[in-house]
Design a protein around this motif. Structure first.
Motif, short mmCIF file in Angstrom:
data_model
loop_
_atom_site.label_atom_id
_atom_site.label_comp_id
_atom_site.label_asym_id
_atom_site.label_seq_id
_atom_site.Cartn_x
_atom_site.Cartn_y
_atom_site.Cartn_z
N THR A 65 0.83 -1.20 0.00
CA THR A 65 0.00 0.00 0.00
C THR A 65 0.87 1.25 0.00
N ILE A 66 1.90 1.27 0.80
CA ILE A 66 2.82 2.41 0.84
C ILE A 66 3.46 2.63 -0.52
N THR A 71 -4.24 0.09 -3.20
CA THR A 71 -4.79 1.36 -2.74
C THR A 71 -5.24 1.22 -1.29
N ASN A 72 -5.45 2.35 -0.64
CA ASN A 72 -5.97 2.32 0.73
C ASN A 72 -7.32 1.64 0.77
N PHE A 111 -9.36 6.23 6.01
CA PHE A 111 -8.27 5.44 5.46
C PHE A 111 -6.96 5.90 6.07
N LYS A 112 -6.05 4.99 6.21
CA LYS A 112 -4.77 5.30 6.81
C LYS A 112 -3.88 6.04 5.80
N THR A 113 -3.27 7.12 6.28
CA THR A 113 -2.33 7.87 5.45
C THR A 113 -1.04 7.08 5.32
N GLU A 114 -0.19 7.52 4.42
CA GLU A 114 1.11 6.86 4.26
C GLU A 114 1.89 6.93 5.57
N LYS A 115 1.81 8.07 6.24
CA LYS A 115 2.51 8.23 7.52
C LYS A 115 1.98 7.24 8.56
N GLU A 116 0.66 7.08 8.63
CA GLU A 116 0.07 6.13 9.58
C GLU A 116 0.46 4.70 9.25
N LYS A 118 3.18 3.76 7.69
CA LYS A 118 4.60 3.61 8.04
C LYS A 118 4.77 3.44 9.55
#
Length: 126
Positions: A65-66, A71-72, A111-116, A118
């Motif tokens: 996903t990252i 996709t999220n 939805f989880k962000t890229e930061k979340e 990670k």
């Protein structure tokens, strides 16, 4: 989603593109229903084959996903299905917690962000 296809993808017997193609219609319906307040979201999950989720398989889902391969929405759909599965085993509580944190974005805050993602991933390396 079919448990066998999920296992095949997680164990690298099919490519991510083949797996995504198999859930494309379901994910599209899921995404549409998430946009409607109070809508009932149907999850289609064939639970005939046991799924064993271990640290490495959850790491794989988060990394895919990252990197943009999933996709999220696809990740949330997969996790939603897994929360309802009866024929599933989690390697540990941490794996189960992450699946439940990503599942059902309407209940779990979007939805989880890229930061979340990670941050969730970093928990496996801590």
């Amino acid at each position: 989603m079919i448990s066998k296809e999920l296992n095949d993808y997680l164990n690298e017997r099919i490519t991510i593109d083949i797996f995504k193609n198999g859930i494309r219609g379901e994910v599209s319906d899921y995404e549409s229903l998430l946009k409607k307040k109070g809508a009932t979201i149907n999850l289609y999950y064939d639970d005939l084959e046991k799924v064993y989720l271990e640290n490495s398989t959850v790491v794989k889902l988060l990394e895919e996903t990252i990197s943009g391969n999933l996709t999220n929405i696809e990740l949330a759909y997969i996790c939603d299905c897994l929360t309802l599965a009866e024929n599933i085993e989690f390697q540990n509580e941490q794996v189960q917690d992450i699946i439940f944190k990503v599942a059902d974005p309407e209940i779990n805050g979007g939805f989880k962000t890229e930061k979340e993602l990670k941050s969730l991933l970093a928990n496996f390396y801590a």
